[in-house]
Motif scaffolding. Structure first.
Motif, PDB file in Angstrom:
ATOM      1  N   ASP A  47       0.828  -1.209   0.000  1.00 41.02           N
ATOM      2  CA  ASP A  47       0.000   0.000   0.000  1.00 41.02           C
ATOM      3  C   ASP A  47       0.859   1.254   0.000  1.00 41.02           C
ATOM      4  O   ASP A  47       0.588   2.217  -0.720  1.00 41.02           O
ATOM      5  CB  ASP A  47      -0.931   0.012   1.219  1.00 41.02           C
ATOM      6  N   VAL A 103       0.667   3.931  -2.813  1.00 37.40           N
ATOM      7  CA  VAL A 103       0.170   5.266  -2.457  1.00 37.40           C
ATOM      8  C   VAL A 103       1.191   6.333  -2.791  1.00 37.40           C
ATOM      9  O   VAL A 103       0.847   7.412  -3.300  1.00 37.40           O
ATOM     10  CB  VAL A 103      -0.198   5.305  -0.956  1.00 37.40           C
ATOM     11  N   VAL A 106       1.052   7.038  -6.426  1.00 40.18           N
ATOM     12  CA  VAL A 106      -0.163   7.794  -6.752  1.00 40.18           C
ATOM     13  C   VAL A 106       0.009   9.271  -6.428  1.00 40.18           C
ATOM     14  O   VAL A 106      -0.342  10.153  -7.225  1.00 40.18           O
ATOM     15  CB  VAL A 106      -1.364   7.213  -5.976  1.00 40.18           C
ATOM     16  N   ILE A 107       0.540   9.555  -5.255  1.00 36.12           N
ATOM     17  CA  ILE A 107       0.706  10.953  -4.849  1.00 36.12           C
ATOM     18  C   ILE A 107       1.656  11.680  -5.796  1.00 36.12           C
ATOM     19  O   ILE A 107       1.379  12.812  -6.219  1.00 36.12           O
ATOM     20  CB  ILE A 107       1.208  11.026  -3.393  1.00 36.12           C
ATOM     21  N   PHE A 109      -1.417   5.438 -11.111  1.00 36.97           N
ATOM     22  CA  PHE A 109      -2.380   5.090 -10.058  1.00 36.97           C
ATOM     23  C   PHE A 109      -3.327   3.956 -10.409  1.00 36.97           C
ATOM     24  O   PHE A 109      -4.279   3.688  -9.682  1.00 36.97           O
ATOM     25  CB  PHE A 109      -3.170   6.323  -9.587  1.00 36.97           C
ATOM     26  N   LEU A 146      -3.138   1.059  -7.618  1.00 37.54           N
ATOM     27  CA  LEU A 146      -3.837   1.262  -6.342  1.00 37.54           C
ATOM     28  C   LEU A 146      -5.285   0.798  -6.430  1.00 37.54           C
ATOM     29  O   LEU A 146      -5.838   0.280  -5.463  1.00 37.54           O
ATOM     30  CB  LEU A 146      -3.784   2.739  -5.949  1.00 37.54           C
ATOM     31  N   GLN A 191      -6.439  -2.050  -3.791  1.00 37.27           N
ATOM     32  CA  GLN A 191      -7.517  -1.787  -2.842  1.00 37.27           C
ATOM     33  C   GLN A 191      -8.864  -2.339  -3.316  1.00 37.27           C
ATOM     34  O   GLN A 191      -9.878  -2.146  -2.656  1.00 37.27           O
ATOM     35  CB  GLN A 191      -7.621  -0.283  -2.588  1.00 37.27           C
ATOM     36  N   ARG A 200      -3.547  15.057   0.689  1.00 41.48           N
ATOM     37  CA  ARG A 200      -3.239  13.673   0.366  1.00 41.48           C
ATOM     38  C   ARG A 200      -4.514  12.859   0.161  1.00 41.48           C
ATOM     39  O   ARG A 200      -4.619  12.061  -0.774  1.00 41.48           O
ATOM     40  CB  ARG A 200      -2.400  13.075   1.495  1.00 41.48           C
ATOM     41  N   SER A 201      -5.502  13.085   1.028  1.00 41.28           N
ATOM     42  CA  SER A 201      -6.781  12.367   0.907  1.00 41.28           C
ATOM     43  C   SER A 201      -7.472  12.696  -0.411  1.00 41.28           C
ATOM     44  O   SER A 201      -8.042  11.814  -1.070  1.00 41.28           O
ATOM     45  CB  SER A 201      -7.682  12.737   2.088  1.00 41.28           C
ATOM     46  N   LEU A 249      -5.655  10.806  -3.243  1.00 42.61           N
ATOM     47  CA  LEU A 249      -5.923   9.369  -3.255  1.00 42.61           C
ATOM     48  C   LEU A 249      -7.334   9.076  -3.746  1.00 42.61           C
ATOM     49  O   LEU A 249      -7.548   8.150  -4.537  1.00 42.61           O
ATOM     50  CB  LEU A 249      -5.718   8.786  -1.857  1.00 42.61           C
ATOM     51  N   ASP A 250      -8.306   9.858  -3.280  1.00 47.91           N
ATOM     52  CA  ASP A 250      -9.686   9.646  -3.717  1.00 47.91           C
ATOM     53  C   ASP A 250      -9.815   9.877  -5.215  1.00 47.91           C
ATOM     54  O   ASP A 250     -10.492   9.121  -5.920  1.00 47.91           O
ATOM     55  CB  ASP A 250     -10.623  10.580  -2.940  1.00 47.91           C
TER      56      ASP A 250
END
Length: 643
Positions: free
Chosen positions: A24, A28, A31-32, A77, A80, A84, A481-482, A485-486
Motif C-alpha cells: 500500500d 500510495v 499515486v501521490i 495510479f 492502487l 484496494q 493527500r486524501s 488518493l480519492d
C-alpha cells in the motif's frame, strides 16, 4: 458464537490485507507523485491559457505533450485501484455465492492481476513500437519513446505490486486455513463456475461454423455471467474482449488491437478532464463550497414550507455541477443538510429522500464525468453534450422542487411551519458564496462560451478549487493527500472500465453487431416510439442493478446502432440515457444513492423510509423522461443556439 464470528472475520481480513502495508505504501507514494504531476500539469495549462489571452502565442506543442504526460500519470495510479479492490462491480449473484465472499474476492483479485499484467505487456509493446519507428510529436518533433518507456516502467512496477499482493493473499489463505471456513467453497465454486461456463461458450461458439450474430450473442451472455459473478466490469470486458478477438482473428491481432485501445485511452485529452474534474470536486469539498451553496439556498427559499428540502436539492444541483459525481454529492450533502433539517423537525423520509434524489443531479449537470466517457465512446462533442445536458438538468432540478412543494402541501407534517424571510441574511449568504460563483463562471462560462476546451476548463477548475482549499483553515497535507488518493482511485476505476469497454468494442466491430441489431429490430417497420419505450424500460431496470458508468459502457454497442438507425442525435440520447440510469440510483431495491444516504445517517433511518422519501421524486423523474423523449428540442435547443 460471537467469538467464533470475530475469529472468522479476522481470518478473512488477514487473507485479503494481512501484512501488505508495504505494498500500500509503495502504491500510495506512486499515486501521490502522479497526482502532484497532474496538479503541476494543470498549472502549466493555466499558464498556456493566460499566454494565449495576453498574446497570440501559448506553450508550443503543449497539447501533444499533455497526452504523453497523462499516459505516465494515469499508469501511476492504476495499481492502487487493483490493490484496494476498488474496481466497479455488480453484486447480482451475491446470495448464490453465500455470506462468505472470500473465495469470490480472491478469484476477482486474480482476474484483476491478469488484466494488470496484460496492460503492462501492451504498454511495453507500445514503447517498442515508438522506438522501432522513431516516433516524434508533430509540432515540436520531440521523440515519444522516452515517455512510453517511463510509462512502461511505472506499469511494470505497479504490476509487481499487484501480483505480489495477490500471491501473498493466496499464501495467507493456505497458512491461516481460511479455506476451511463455512461457505468458502460455495463462493469459490460460484465464481469458478462462471469462468468455466464463459470459457466453454467462447471456445465452442467462436468458430467459423457459427454466424457472427450468434457469436456476438454468446460473448454478451458470457460477459453478463462474469459481471453477475462479481468480476469487476472493466476486467470482465477486457478479458472477454481479448479472448474473443484472439479466437475470432488470432492472438497477434488481438494484442495489436488491445495495444491501440490502451494507448488511445491513456493519452486521450478528453478523458484527461475526468481526473481533473474529480480533483476539482475533492478540493471544493475540503474548501467548504458545499456549505456555501447550501447556505445560499437556505437563505433564499428556507422561509417557505419545505424550504430546507428545496435548498438541499438546489445545493445538490450546484455542488453536483462542481464535482460531477452523484455519489459524492449525496455523501457530501448527507452530512451538510441532513442534520440541519433534522434540527428543524423535518420528516426523516423527506429529508433523506430529497438528498438522495438531489444527488442524481451530480451526474447530469455539467461537468458530468459519465457524460464525458459516453462522448468519448460514441465519438461526439463533449462541449455539445454539456450544452445539451444543461436544460434537462435544470428541468430535473425544477421538477424536484415542485415535487417537494406538492408533497408538503399534501402532507403538511413532512415539514415544519414557515419561518420569516430575512433579506439581510440572504444578502450575506450570497456575498459569502463568492467562491462557488467564481468557479461556476470560469469553468462553465469558459466551457460554454468556447474559451476553454474540456481539459482546459477542468485544469482551471482544479487549480482554482485548490487555491480555495488552501484558504480554508482545515485544509492541510492530510486533506491534500486524501483528495489525491480519492481522485486516483475513482479516476483509475473509470479508466479501467473504459479500457475494457474499448477492447470489448473492438470485438463488437469485427462481429458487426450493428448490422445484427438493425436486422433484429427493423427501424423502418417498427414504430420508433415502441423502440424508445422499450429502451426506456430497459435502462430503468438496468439502472437499479448496474453502476451508471457500467450501464452506459456495456450497453453502448447494442443501443447506439438503433439510435443512429432511427436518425436521432447521439448527443440527445446521451442525455436521455444518463437521466435514465441516474433514476435507477434511487429506484428500489438497489438504488445506489439510497444506500449511500443510509451509510451517512447510520441507524437513525431505515432503508424503507428513504425509499418512501424518494417516491415523489421518482414520479417527477418519470414525467421528465417522458418530456425529454417526446421533445428532443429540450436538449438540443441550447447547442443549436450556442453553436
Amino acid at each position: 458464537m460471537e467469538l467464533k464470528l470475530y475469529a472468522s472475520q479476522e481470518r478473512k481480513r488477514l487473507v485479503l490485507n494481512g501484512s501488505g502495508q508495504w505494498v500500500d505504501r509503495f502504491s500510495v507514494t506512486g499515486v501521490i507523485v502522479s497526482l502532484v504531476a497532474l496538479v503541476f500539469l494543470s498549472v502549466v495549462t493555466l499558464t498556456d491559457i493566460s499566454l494565449r489571452s495576453l498574446s497570440s502565442h501559448g506553450v508550443r506543442g503543449l497539447f501533444e505533450l499533455n497526452g504523453l504526460i497523462m499516459a505516465v500519470i494515469i499508469s501511476g495510479f492504476l495499481s492502487l485501484v487493483f490493490i484496494q479492490r476498488r474496481n466497479i462491480q455488480v453484486d447480482v449473484m451475491g446470495k448464490m455465492a453465500g455470506s462468505n465472499q472470500l473465495g469470490v474476492a480472491l478469484v476477482s483479485a486474480l482476474a484483476e492481476a491478469v488484466m494488470m499484467i496484460g496492460l503492462s505487456w501492451v504498454v511495453c509493446l507500445r514503447a517498442w513500437d515508438a522506438y522501432q519507428y522513431n516516433e516524434t510529436t508533430v509540432v515540436t518533433g520531440m521523440g515519444t519513446t522516452g515517455f512510453w518507456i517511463v510509462t512502461s516502467v511505472v506499469m511494470i512496477f505497479g504490476t509487481l505490486l499487484v501480483v505480489g499482493r495477490n500471491l501473498a493473499q493466496w499464501g495467507r489463505l493456505i497458512l491461516t486455513k481460511a479455506y476451511l471456513e463455512e461457505g468458502f467453497l460455495r463462493g469459490l465454486g460460484v465464481v469458478v463456475a462462471a469462468f468455466a461456463i464463459s470459457a466453454v461458450l467462447l471456445f465452442v461458439f467462436l468458430t467459423p461454423e457459427y454466424g457472427m450474430g450468434l457469436q456476438a450473442s454468446i460473448v454478451f451472455i458470457a460477459l453478463y455471467i462474469l459481471i453477475a459473478a462479481q468480476i469487476p466490469v472493466g476486467v470482465a470486458l477486457a478479458l472477454l474482449g481479448v479472448t474473443s478477438l484472439g479466437l475470432l482473428l488470432n492472438v497477434e491481432s488481438a494484442f495489436v488491437i488491445t495495444q491501440n485501445e490502451v494507448a488511445r485511452a491513456l493519452t486521450s485529452m478528453d478523458l484527461a478532464a475526468i481526473p481533473l474534474f474529480l480533483l476539482m470536486g475533492n478540493f471544493a469539498t475540503w474548501a467548504g463550497l458545499s456549505g456555501d451553496i447550501f447556505k445560499v439556498g437556505t437563505s433564499l427559499v428556507g422561509s417557505r414550507r419545505g424550504g430546507l428540502a428545496m435548498a438541499s436539492v438546489m445545493g445538490c444541483g450546484g455542488f453536483g455541477a462542481i464535482c460531477g459525481s452523484s455519489i459524492a454529492t449525496t455523501a457530501t450533502f448527507g452530512k451538510v443538510a441532513f442534520t440541519e433539517m433534522e434540527k428543524r423537525n423535518y420528516a426523516h423520509s423527506l429529508t433523506a429522500g430529497c438528498i438522495a434524489a438531489g444527488g442524481t443531479l451530480g451526474a447530469l449537470l455539467p461537468p458530468s464525468v459519465v457524460l464525458i466517457v459516453y462522448c468519448v465512446v460514441v465519438e461526439v462533442s463533449i462541449r455539445d453534450a454539456f450544452q445539451a445536458a444543461l436544460l434537462p438538468g435544470l428541468l430535473a432540478l425544477g421538477m424536484y422542487i415542485i415535487a417537494i412543494m406538492v408533497a408538503v402541501r399534501v402532507k403538511p407534517d413532512l415539514a415544519p411551519t414557515i419561518e420569516k424571510f430575512d433579506w439581510a441574511t440572504a444578502r450575506k449568504a450570497l456575498i459569502q458564496a463568492w467562491r462557488p460563483t467564481i468557479l461556476f463562471l470560469l469553468v462553465l462560462g469558459g466551457l460554454y462560451g468556447g474559451f476553454f476546451t474540456t481539459q482546459e476548463a477542468a485544469s482551471v477548475g482544479a487549480v482554482l478549487a485548490l487555491a480555495f482549499a488552501f484558504m480554508s483553515k482545515d485544509f492541510g497535507w492530510k486533506e491534500f493527500r486524501s483528495s489525491l488518493l480519492d481522485t486516483a482511485i475513482n479516476s483509475g476505476a473509470i479508466y479501467i472500465i473504459f479500457i475494457g469497454a474499448n477492447i470489448f468494442a473492438g470485438f463488437m466491430s469485427f462481429s458487426d453487431v450493428a448490422s445484427l441489431i438493425l436486422n433484429l429490430v427493423n427501424v423502418d417497420v417498427t414504430p420508433h416510439w415502441v423502440i424508445l419505450l422499450a429502451l426506456v424500460v430497459f435502462y430503468l431496470l438496468l439502472g437499479t442493478i448496474f453502476d451508471t458508468m457500467a450501464a452506459v459502457l456495456v450497453t453502448a454497442p447494442l443501443v447506439v446502432p438503433l439510435i443512429l438507425g432511427m436518425d436521432y442525435s447521439l448527443v440527445w440520447w446521451g442525455v436521455v440515457t444518463l437521466s435514465l440510469v441516474e433514476i435507477g440510483m434511487i429506484t428500489p431495491p438497489l438504488g445506489m444513492n439510497v444506500f449511500v444516504m443510509r451509510s451517512v445517517v447510520g441507524d437513525r433511518l431505515q432503508l424503507t423510509s428513504i425509499f418512501k422519501g424518494v417516491t415523489p421524486f421518482l414520479l417527477a423523474d418519470l414525467v421528465r423522461i417522458a418530456l425529454l423523449v417526446a421533445f428532443p428540442a429540450i436538449s438540443m435547443w441550447l447547442p443549436s443556439v450556442l453553436n
